[in-house]
Structure formats: C-alpha cells, structure tokens
Design an enzyme around this catalytic site. Structure first.
Site, PDB file in Angstrom:
ATOM      1  N   HIS A  73      21.880  29.095  34.035  1.00  0.00           N
ATOM      2  CA  HIS A  73      21.482  29.948  35.492  1.00  0.00           C
ATOM      3  C   HIS A  73      20.481  30.925  35.052  1.00  0.00           C
ATOM      4  O   HIS A  73      20.175  31.922  35.688  1.00  0.00           O
ATOM      5  CB  HIS A  73      22.538  30.473  36.179  1.00  0.00           C
ATOM      6  CG  HIS A  73      23.702  29.501  36.558  1.00  0.00           C
ATOM      7  ND1 HIS A  73      23.745  28.708  37.608  1.00  0.00           N
ATOM      8  CD2 HIS A  73      24.570  29.078  35.736  1.00  0.00           C
ATOM      9  CE1 HIS A  73      24.878  27.927  37.530  1.00  0.00           C
ATOM     10  NE2 HIS A  73      25.659  28.246  36.693  1.00  0.00           N
ATOM     11  N   SER A  92      -7.287  39.098  28.840  1.00  0.00           N
ATOM     12  CA  SER A  92      -7.864  39.046  30.190  1.00  0.00           C
ATOM     13  C   SER A  92      -9.087  40.061  30.046  1.00  0.00           C
ATOM     14  O   SER A  92      -9.426  40.704  29.417  1.00  0.00           O
ATOM     15  CB  SER A  92      -6.744  39.861  30.796  1.00  0.00           C
ATOM     16  OG  SER A  92      -7.198  40.598  32.032  1.00  0.00           O
ATOM     17  N   GLU A 148       1.138  27.643  29.752  1.00  0.00           N
ATOM     18  CA  GLU A 148       0.963  27.369  31.476  1.00  0.00           C
ATOM     19  C   GLU A 148       0.165  26.201  31.872  1.00  0.00           C
ATOM     20  O   GLU A 148       0.569  25.661  32.678  1.00  0.00           O
ATOM     21  CB  GLU A 148       0.188  28.729  31.816  1.00  0.00           C
ATOM     22  CG  GLU A 148       1.127  29.974  31.743  1.00  0.00           C
ATOM     23  CD  GLU A 148       0.159  31.108  32.098  1.00  0.00           C
ATOM     24  OE1 GLU A 148       0.341  31.650  33.294  1.00  0.00           O
ATOM     25  OE2 GLU A 148      -0.532  31.566  31.466  1.00  0.00           O
ATOM     26  N   LYS A 196      -3.544  42.564  27.514  1.00  0.00           N
ATOM     27  CA  LYS A 196      -3.024  41.361  27.693  1.00  0.00           C
ATOM     28  C   LYS A 196      -3.309  40.366  26.845  1.00  0.00           C
ATOM     29  O   LYS A 196      -4.297  40.255  26.047  1.00  0.00           O
ATOM     30  CB  LYS A 196      -3.723  40.916  29.165  1.00  0.00           C
ATOM     31  CG  LYS A 196      -3.193  41.629  30.249  1.00  0.00           C
ATOM     32  CD  LYS A 196      -1.674  41.290  30.544  1.00  0.00           C
ATOM     33  CE  LYS A 196      -1.984  39.775  31.613  1.00  0.00           C
ATOM     34  NZ  LYS A 196      -0.965  39.658  32.550  1.00  0.00           N
TER      35      LYS A 196
END
Ligand code: ARG
Length: 457
Positions: free
Chosen positions: A153, A274, A287, A280
C-alpha cells in the site's frame, strides 16, 4: 496496376485514404526479401524462365540499393510498398517485372512482409530485455545487503534489501522474454503462396519459400493466412505487458528520486532541468516510460478493435494493422534502453534507504515472530501484543527497539532482553531466509543463478 476495369481514376480523397506508403515503406527490406524468395521459387518450378528470374532478382537488388541510398519514394498513386517496388522494378527491367506477381497477391505478400518485420521486433525486444536484466542483476549483486523499507500500500511494511527489490523486476523481464519468444514461435509459419485468399493454380512450392524466409513451415489454410493478424496482436500483447512492467519500474524511480524519499539520484544523462526553477532535476525519461506504456497498450487496443468482427478473408481495414505495431515497437525499444540506462547509472542512496527502513515500525512483524518463537504465543495474540508495543512507541515518538525492556514488559511480561537482537533491520532481513525471501544470502543465490541464465559468468 489495377486500372483495367475502371473508366475513371480515383479521386484525391480516395488516393489519400488508400495510401499506406507513408508508413508501410518501413517494410521495404522484408518486401524485397520475400519477393526474391518468391521469384527464386517461380524459377525453380519453371513458372518463370531462368532468364526472367535472374533479371527480376537482380532488379530487386538494385531497387533495394536505391532505397538504401535515397529512401523509399512516397507516391500515393502507387498506394503501398508492394506497388512502389514493383513499379520501380518495371522501370528498371521492363515487362519481365510483370511476371513477379504470378501466383501471389498483395494479400499474402503483406501478410508475409509484416510477419517478417514483427518476428524481428520480437527478437529485438528479447535482446533489450536481456540487456535490462543484466543491468538489474549487476546492481542487485552490489546491493544484496543494502536495506530499504519494503512497502505494501506504499506504506512501510517490512525491511527488504534493495537487491531483492531489483531482482523482482528481473523476474518480470524474464516472463516478458518468454512471451516474446512464444509469440515468435507461434508465428513461425509462412503465409506466402496463399495468394489472394484461395491458394493458386500454379505449381508453387510453398515449403521452398517458407524455408528461404526462415520459417519452419508454410501456413495450412489460405483464408486464415491472409486474414490472420494474431502474430501482430501477440507481439502487442507481449509489448503491452512489458511496457506495463517498465512503467512500474519507472514509477519506483520517480518516487525514489523525489526529495522526501531521496533514495536514488538518477543519471544526469536521463534527466532534464527546468527552464524556470534552477534547482530542479526532473525524472523525465522515467515519466515518459510511464507515459509511453499508455500508448503501447493503446496500440494493442487499436489493433484488437480493427480486427474484431472482420469476416474472412482480407479487408482493407487490415491495412491499419501497421501504424500501431510500428509505433509500439519504436516506443518499446526506447523504453527498454532508457530503463537499462537508468538502472545501470542510478546512484542508490543506501544511507537514506536504511534510515527510512528504521522508521514506520518496519520490524513489528519481527517482534510478533519473536513472541511466537521464544514465548510460544499464538501468532494472532502476538500480533495483538505487538500492536500495543507499536502504539506505546508511537506515543513516545520512538522506534520499537528504543522502548526499554521495562516498557516492553509492561505490555507483556513474557518479553525478555533477547528481543532486542530481533528488532534491528539487519536481523529482520537476515531472518527472511526462506526460498525466494529477502535475506542477503537468498538474494546472492538468486543473483548467481540469474547471472548463469543470462550468460554473465
Ligand atoms: N497495402 C495493403 C495492406 O497493407 C496491401 C494489401 C492490399 N490488398 C488488397 N486486396 N487491396 O493491407
């Protein structure tokens, strides 16, 4: 090439909707190979003369050399790769080119070309998966004893080793390999010679072309041969399941690379920055692997829906079989390479992982197991006692092994000071030495076996 019965040519819309050359030109190598096998058979069977056979074969070689050098020309009037090649052949060698299409149809031709292409795509996926498994096994060997929290979980459950976690993906990849291999074995029959749908009256030798193209045997039913796209669906099913696995691994890396986790530093080469936030470092490759899985699974859905309800034999709907397969194969190749690079190049922050494993009462099960083993308490009761211990530790804001013996004994008098040895994360993983468990010894054994299977000795 088919204008004989028509008074008028196709409209602009007809030409555009009909043209598959923009995408099926990817089949040019397979198309030339299959045509060469076909004409060699026509020659051997005396269906075309030796002279015409030689002229056609040499002409096909020249067309191939032109495609190799300049790419495949895209002329919508020639519809597809089959007519594009035949028309160029006619320009090069004259009327003899018209004999190539004897005893064949574009229906068995495209079924053959596409099978050859998909067969290679399966082999490529198997190779990519093998490379990924080797990277995983190498990192798992390095981290057989590195402790991290294991989750259910996405809540801390029990400590596991990073090597064990990585080896889980080796198992998934091994099943993927077997699915691609099974798909490849199932498509090992050659449809060439099924002709339009019913076979042919010419004395062809289907076993000869099957062998020449590396198939085990010819297909057994001409109608099925030209209407079957199971081989493409098998590929897409294997690709979808593989992409699904890769998306799960990608997701782990995305979570692990986030600041609150901080379990991994992804290779710069597979990350981006970024344009607005200078601090970043984004896990874009991971992704995109996660995202591409959606497109790959979408390709399977697309072809399934194209094929559903089609009557025998060939229908033009089936021309739409290629874009989803080409798209899925391109994406899958990229995803496999990206995940191999990510696994090989990741820096695992084992101190962060270990610290996280200390949190969240990951060794609560070990306390319960200790009560069963040392105090002969039934597991359900031990579970209850341990729950009380976790509650006490939580109230104190401490880990389980930071409770004093007095505090533990206040919960259950049968606890003694030997319990502390069982409550460390090291003791916890070492204890899980059942076959396939997370103990460092088990992981090392599985890694050694996998190295053998993968030829890494
Ligand atoms: N371009 C066609 C395809 O990919 C080739 C087969 C055409 N057959 C036909 N009967 N029109 O499906």
């Amino acid at each position: 090439m088919w204008g004989g019965r028509f008074a008028e040519g196709p409209s602009a819309i007809m030409r555009e909707i009909n043209a598959s050359i923009p995408f099926d030109k990817a089949l040019w190598r397979q198309d030339i190979m299959a045509s060469k096998a076909h004409v060699a058979m026509l020659g051997a069977q005396g269906i075309v003369s030796g002279e015409d056979m030689a002229a056609i074969s040499a002409g096909l070689d020249q067309v191939a050399a032109e495609y190799e050098a300049n790419g495949v020309p895209e002329n919508w009037d020639l519809e597809d790769i089959h007519m594009t090649t035949e028309s160029r052949l006619a320009e090069l060698i004259g009327p003899a080119a018209g004999r190539l299409h004897t005893a064949r149809s574009r229906n068995d031709q495209v079924a053959t070309d596409f099978r050859l292409w998909v067969r290679e795509a399966c082999a490529n996926a198997e190779a990519g998966l093998t490379a990924l498994q080797r990277a995983l096994v190498t990192r798992a060997g390095e981290h057989a004893a590195s402790i991290m929290p294991g989750f259910t979980h996405l809540q801390t459950a029990q400590p596991v080793t990073l090597g064990h976690h990585l080896m889980a993906y080796v198992e998934m990849a091994a099943r993927d390999v077997s699915r691609f291999a099974a798909a490849r074995a199932r498509m090992d029959q050659c449809p060439l010679g099924a002709a339009a749908l019913a076979g042919t009256g010419f004395p062809i030798d289907r076993a000869m072309t099957a062998t020449a193209l590396g198939f085990a045997e010819p297909t057994r039913n001409s109608l099925d041969s030209v209407s079957d796209r199971d081989f493409a669906l098998d590929y897409l099913m294997a690709a979808s399941q593989c992409a699904l696995h890769l998306s799960r691994l990608a997701e782990e890396f995305i979570i692990w690379a986030s600041q609150p986790f901080g379990f991994v530093v992804l290779p710069d080469a597979l990350s981006t920055g970024s344009s607005i936030m200078p601090q970043k470092k984004n896990p874009d490759a991971a992704e995109l692997v996660r995202g591409h899985a959606g497109r790959i699974i979408g390709s399977l859905t697309s072809l399934m829906i194209t094929m559903k309800g089609l009557p025998l034999a060939y229908s033009k709907d089936m021309q739409d079989d290629k874009p989803p397969v080409f798209e899925a194969a391109g994406l899958l190749t990229l995803c496999l390479a990206a995940m191999e690079g990510m696994v090989a190049g990741a820096t695992f922050r084992t101190e962060r992982m270990r610290a996280a494993a200390e949190l969240g009462y990951a060794t609560a099960t070990d306390l319960a197991d200790w009560l069963v083993r040392q105090a002969n308490i039934p597991f359900r009761e031990a579970h209850h006692i341990t729950g009380a211990a976790v509650k006490a530790a939580e109230a104190k804001g401490a880990a389980l092994d930071q409770l004093s013996l007095a505090e533990l004994q206040a919960i259950d008098a049968r606890i003694d000071d030997r319990v502390f040895a069982a409550l460390s994360v090291e003791a916890s993983v070492a204890a899980r030495a059942s076959y396939g468990g997370t103990s460092p010894d088990q992981v090392r054994a599985r890694v050694a076996e996998a190295r053998g299977r993968l030829g890494m000795e």
